[in-house]
Design a protein around this motif. Structure first.
Motif, PDB file in Angstrom:
ATOM      1  N   PHE A 345       0.853  -1.195   0.000  1.00 37.15           N
ATOM      2  CA  PHE A 345       0.000   0.000   0.000  1.00 37.15           C
ATOM      3  C   PHE A 345       0.884   1.239   0.000  1.00 37.15           C
ATOM      4  O   PHE A 345       2.002   1.219   0.525  1.00 37.15           O
ATOM      5  CB  PHE A 345      -0.928  -0.004   1.214  1.00 37.15           C
ATOM      6  CG  PHE A 345      -1.979  -1.069   1.167  1.00 37.15           C
ATOM      7  CD1 PHE A 345      -3.111  -0.917   0.386  1.00 37.15           C
ATOM      8  CD2 PHE A 345      -1.833  -2.245   1.891  1.00 37.15           C
ATOM      9  CE1 PHE A 345      -4.078  -1.902   0.317  1.00 37.15           C
ATOM     10  CE2 PHE A 345      -2.790  -3.245   1.840  1.00 37.15           C
ATOM     11  CZ  PHE A 345      -3.920  -3.071   1.049  1.00 37.15           C
ATOM     12  N   ASN A 346       0.354   2.329  -0.542  1.00 36.94           N
ATOM     13  CA  ASN A 346       1.188   3.533  -0.642  1.00 36.94           C
ATOM     14  C   ASN A 346       0.784   4.633   0.325  1.00 36.94           C
ATOM     15  O   ASN A 346       1.409   5.677   0.367  1.00 36.94           O
ATOM     16  CB  ASN A 346       1.181   4.078  -2.070  1.00 36.94           C
ATOM     17  CG  ASN A 346      -0.192   4.508  -2.539  1.00 36.94           C
ATOM     18  OD1 ASN A 346      -1.195   4.281  -1.850  1.00 36.94           O
ATOM     19  ND2 ASN A 346      -0.273   5.125  -3.710  1.00 36.94           N
ATOM     20  N   SER A 347      -0.276   4.411   1.124  1.00 38.61           N
ATOM     21  CA  SER A 347      -0.668   5.414   2.105  1.00 38.61           C
ATOM     22  C   SER A 347      -1.615   4.792   3.124  1.00 38.61           C
ATOM     23  O   SER A 347      -2.232   3.744   2.870  1.00 38.61           O
ATOM     24  CB  SER A 347      -1.353   6.612   1.435  1.00 38.61           C
ATOM     25  OG  SER A 347      -2.634   6.252   0.966  1.00 38.61           O
ATOM     26  N   LYS A 348      -1.745   5.457   4.255  1.00 36.15           N
ATOM     27  CA  LYS A 348      -2.631   4.989   5.313  1.00 36.15           C
ATOM     28  C   LYS A 348      -4.089   5.044   4.878  1.00 36.15           C
ATOM     29  O   LYS A 348      -4.865   4.121   5.152  1.00 36.15           O
ATOM     30  CB  LYS A 348      -2.426   5.844   6.568  1.00 36.15           C
ATOM     31  CG  LYS A 348      -3.289   5.430   7.758  1.00 36.15           C
ATOM     32  CD  LYS A 348      -3.023   6.313   8.955  1.00 36.15           C
ATOM     33  CE  LYS A 348      -3.901   5.903  10.144  1.00 36.15           C
ATOM     34  NZ  LYS A 348      -3.647   6.764  11.329  1.00 36.15           N
ATOM     35  N   SER A 349      -4.469   6.131   4.194  1.00 36.73           N
ATOM     36  CA  SER A 349      -5.866   6.293   3.795  1.00 36.73           C
ATOM     37  C   SER A 349      -6.283   5.214   2.793  1.00 36.73           C
ATOM     38  O   SER A 349      -7.383   4.652   2.890  1.00 36.73           O
ATOM     39  CB  SER A 349      -6.087   7.689   3.200  1.00 36.73           C
ATOM     40  OG  SER A 349      -5.260   7.890   2.063  1.00 36.73           O
ATOM     41  N   THR A 350      -5.403   4.917   1.826  1.00 36.05           N
ATOM     42  CA  THR A 350      -5.706   3.866   0.858  1.00 36.05           C
ATOM     43  C   THR A 350      -5.823   2.515   1.545  1.00 36.05           C
ATOM     44  O   THR A 350      -6.748   1.731   1.265  1.00 36.05           O
ATOM     45  CB  THR A 350      -4.613   3.796  -0.226  1.00 36.05           C
ATOM     46  OG1 THR A 350      -4.550   5.051  -0.908  1.00 36.05           O
ATOM     47  CG2 THR A 350      -4.903   2.693  -1.226  1.00 36.05           C
ATOM     48  N   PHE A 351      -4.891   2.221   2.438  1.00 32.00           N
ATOM     49  CA  PHE A 351      -4.907   0.959   3.174  1.00 32.00           C
ATOM     50  C   PHE A 351      -6.206   0.782   3.953  1.00 32.00           C
ATOM     51  O   PHE A 351      -6.869  -0.264   3.875  1.00 32.00           O
ATOM     52  CB  PHE A 351      -3.702   0.903   4.117  1.00 32.00           C
ATOM     53  CG  PHE A 351      -3.793  -0.168   5.165  1.00 32.00           C
ATOM     54  CD1 PHE A 351      -3.871  -1.506   4.807  1.00 32.00           C
ATOM     55  CD2 PHE A 351      -3.824   0.170   6.510  1.00 32.00           C
ATOM     56  CE1 PHE A 351      -3.961  -2.508   5.780  1.00 32.00           C
ATOM     57  CE2 PHE A 351      -3.925  -0.803   7.489  1.00 32.00           C
ATOM     58  CZ  PHE A 351      -3.992  -2.149   7.122  1.00 32.00           C
TER      59      PHE A 351
END
Length: 375
Positions: A345-351
């Motif tokens: 994953f590339n960010s917390k929000s996406t995850f």
């Protein structure tokens, strides 16, 4: 009232200046700059009319009457050229502005043959030369705004589907803000319709200038565009348009991929995902994965849709979620964010968004439930 018009005019001119001074301007930049200038002129014309200057200078009457015809086409063309990388404006796109040209053409006698007094009488409704024309214009404005909002929304939906079919991480390509902006424009024209029905049909006595509702909402939409443009989407700074024209997966509807070969390639795909874990690369795309399998992007998209019943984005993120869960069980001393980044994953929000979509709960809720089962 003064406050609303002042903020709107200032904001439009400010955004216009930012756009024309932007380096490496793209077609969407030019479209948005022209749109902001048109809105600024429309707001200015309306404001000086409210202040009574049309009465003092009657040759100003009607100059910006066709300007609402800009809103729908500009919205649609801005979206079209934002999601498709064209090097120049297409000739057919000028046809979107035909209603504006026809409106001005019909108003030529008013602009050049009517005297000042005749223009005042027309503006006050004492001469009905343009009564039917005015009614048709209002109806056409509403129809144009709603139609282009629907077309824009559909085009954006198709584009989002194309992104999901080609990119495993789409945070930088997220256009949900633009969907909200489209809804705002559509709501604006719906409100105009309701106000007109209340004023003209039901004859509701408004205690204020009812058109102010429309202009207040228009200024709100402009400020919203500015907020997202400056804070999130780099509308007013350099940005790259990602061309997805060649990535359309419609071709596999007439695919020559044989069923036996498709099955073999699907098995190779699953083996690749489990053993080599290409999903750990945050920037993994459909073409990257297809190259590893010696397939075309269209054929790989067909295989994923046919055998997994998922688009590329969901397919890859399914493995990332399972990778995170495995790592969380083994390396519980690491933070969820660190484990998520290590899982591709590339960010917390996406995850968080993907995990909730896949498992129906947040990562912390899921892991807590897993720990309770284990104990």
């Amino acid at each position: 009232m003064d406050f609303i018009f002042s903020i709107g005019i200032f904001a439009c001119l400010f955004f216009f200046i930012l756009l024309i001074n932007k380096k490496n301007k793209s077609i969407p930049d030019h479209i948005l700059a022209i749109w902001m200038l048109a809105i600024a002129l429309h707001l200015t014309s309306t404001y000086i009319n409210i202040l009574g200057y049309w009465e003092l200078y009657p040759h100003l009457i009607g100059i910006t009457v066709p300007f609402p015809f800009f809103y729908g086409p500009m919205l649609y063309l801005y979206i079209q050229y934002s999601i498709q990388d064209y090097s120049q404006f297409k000739f057919l796109d000028y046809l979107h502005f035909l209603p504006i040209a026809l409106s001005y053409g019909y108003m030529v006698p008013f602009f050049f043959t009517y005297t000042e007094e005749e223009k005042r009488l027309v503006d006050q409704g004492l001469v009905n030369d343009f009564g039917l024309f005015s009614q048709l214009m209002v109806f056409a404005f509403i129809l144009s705004g709603l139609s282009y909002s629907i077309l824009s929304y559909r085009k954006l939906n198709k584009h989002e589907q194309l992104i999901a079919d080609n990119f495993s991480n789409s945070e930088n390509l997220d256009l949900n803000w633009l969907k909200s902006f489209i809804w705002g424009i559509a709501l604006l024209f719906i409100t105009v319709t309701l106000v007109l029905i209340a004023k003209e049909v039901i004859e509701v006595p408004f205690p204020f200038y009812p058109d102010l509702i429309f202009y207040a909402m228009l200024v709100g939409a402009i400020l919203m565009l500015g907020y997202y443009g400056i804070r999130h989407q780099h509308i007013f700074t350099d940005h790259e348009v990602i061309d997805l024209k060649s990535m359309s997966n419609n071709a596999y509807q007439k695919s020559n991929l044989k069923e036996e070969l498709a099955g073999d390639k699907h098995e190779q795909l699953i083996t690749l995902m489990k053993e080599e874990k290409p999903y750990l690369a945050p920037t993994l795309t459909l073409s990257d994965l297809a190259e590893q399998l010696d397939l075309s992007s269209h054929h790989l998209s067909q295989i994923i849709n046919q055998f997994e019943q998922q688009n590329f984005n969901d397919f890859v993120n399914k493995y990332r979620v399972e990778e995170f869960i495995q790592r969380a069980h083994k390396d519980s001393h690491f933070s969820f964010l660190a484990l998520a980044l290590d899982s591709g994953f590339n960010s917390k929000s996406t995850f968080n968004a993907v995990f909730r979509k896949q498992k129906g709960v947040t990562p912390s809720q899921y892991m807590s439930a897993q720990m309770k089962k284990a104990s």
